[in-house]
Design a protein around this motif. Structure first.
Motif, short mmCIF file in Angstrom:
data_model
loop_
_atom_site.label_atom_id
_atom_site.label_comp_id
_atom_site.label_asym_id
_atom_site.label_seq_id
_atom_site.Cartn_x
_atom_site.Cartn_y
_atom_site.Cartn_z
N LEU A 158 26.52 116.94 -63.56
CA LEU A 158 25.42 117.69 -62.98
C LEU A 158 25.95 119.04 -62.52
N ARG A 159 25.25 120.10 -62.89
CA ARG A 159 25.66 121.44 -62.47
C ARG A 159 25.07 121.74 -61.09
N PHE A 160 25.80 122.54 -60.31
CA PHE A 160 25.25 123.01 -59.05
C PHE A 160 25.55 124.50 -58.90
N THR A 161 24.75 125.17 -58.11
CA THR A 161 24.94 126.60 -57.87
C THR A 161 25.47 126.81 -56.46
N ILE A 162 26.17 127.91 -56.26
CA ILE A 162 26.75 128.22 -54.96
C ILE A 162 26.96 129.72 -54.89
N ASP A 163 26.82 130.27 -53.71
CA ASP A 163 27.06 131.70 -53.51
C ASP A 163 28.49 132.05 -53.95
N ALA A 164 28.62 133.13 -54.71
CA ALA A 164 29.92 133.48 -55.30
C ALA A 164 30.98 133.78 -54.24
N PHE A 165 30.59 134.45 -53.15
CA PHE A 165 31.56 134.78 -52.10
C PHE A 165 32.06 133.52 -51.42
N ARG A 166 31.15 132.62 -51.08
CA ARG A 166 31.55 131.37 -50.42
C ARG A 166 32.41 130.52 -51.33
N ARG A 167 32.06 130.49 -52.59
CA ARG A 167 32.86 129.74 -53.58
C ARG A 167 34.28 130.29 -53.62
N ASP A 168 34.41 131.61 -53.66
CA ASP A 168 35.72 132.24 -53.73
C ASP A 168 36.55 131.92 -52.48
N CYS A 169 35.90 131.94 -51.32
CA CYS A 169 36.62 131.63 -50.08
C CYS A 169 37.15 130.20 -50.08
N LEU A 170 36.34 129.25 -50.54
CA LEU A 170 36.80 127.86 -50.59
C LEU A 170 37.93 127.68 -51.59
N LEU A 171 37.78 128.30 -52.76
CA LEU A 171 38.82 128.18 -53.78
C LEU A 171 40.16 128.73 -53.28
N LYS A 172 40.11 129.77 -52.46
CA LYS A 172 41.33 130.39 -51.95
C LYS A 172 41.74 129.86 -50.58
N GLY A 173 40.91 129.02 -49.97
CA GLY A 173 41.23 128.49 -48.66
C GLY A 173 41.15 129.52 -47.55
#
Length: 203
Positions: A158-173
């Motif tokens: 299942l695909r989900f969408t997420i704000d790009a900035f928040r996604r980037d912050c989580l990916l980078k910790g």
């Protein structure tokens, strides 16, 4: 803050709507400013009797969900009063991802700031994931933030969408402090210039 890239873990079903922050972490436990140690009182009044014994009917007191890392929850999860202790307690218990159709805004924002991924999905997708999470034989879901996919036990995704900035912050910790520290060169350059121009501010 710990990075969130991929997670494969047991999902527990919290099949109720409007689960508020007082249910997640009762106000009795808000007297600490420590982020650790709150997992033991997560869902305190739902998990435990007044004498401290477990309520066997609550999902996180049952196997295999005692080791859940993912919650699949009903609408409007995290509503009620604003308290950052709610994501602190979830994270300390081991929860890294929550899936629902909707979240209270402040709780949603606080999750990102503490390394928890809140995923919003449509009602049909939530119903399917809720069934997966209730299956004691295999309640394991895979979460991939890079591809923005949820892997179900049956192999479907299942695909989900997420704000790009928040996604980037989580990916980078990166939490708010981490974001600020990325600008340390500019901060130090400003302070050096200000020290020369307004030295009395540093006496």
């Amino acid at each position: 803050m710990e990075q969130f890239i991929r997670l494969r873990g047991i999902a527990a079903a919290i099949d109720a709507i409007n689960v508020d922050t007082d249910q997640i972490i009762p106000k009795l436990h808000l007297r600490t400013i420590e982020r650790t140690g709150l997992g033991k009182v997560l869902f305190d009044e739902l998990r435990f009797e007044p004498d401290g014994s477990e309520k066997p009917e609550f999902v996180l007191n049952q196997k295999p969900w005692r080791d859940a890392q993912i919650l699949v929850a009903g609408d409007n999860f995290g509503c009620g009063s604003s308290r950052e202790h709610a994501p602190w307690a979830l994270l300390d218990f081991g929860i890294r991802c929550i899936i629902s159709t909707s979240f209270a805004d402040i709780f949603y924002n606080n999750c990102f700031k503490n390394g928890i991924l809140p995923i919003t999905v449509a009602k049909e997708a939530l119903d399917a994931l809720m069934m997966d999470a209730k299956d004691p034989e295999n309640p394991v879901l895979g979460i991939d933030l890079e591809t923005q996919e949820i892997q179900r036990p049956n192999g479907a995704t299942l695909r989900f969408t997420i704000d790009a900035f928040r996604r980037d912050c989580l990916l980078k910790g990166l939490d708010d402090i981490g974001l600020t520290m990325q600008k340390m060169d500019r901060i130090e350059a400003f302070e050096a210039a200000q020290r020369k121009e307004q030295p009395w501010l540093y006496r």
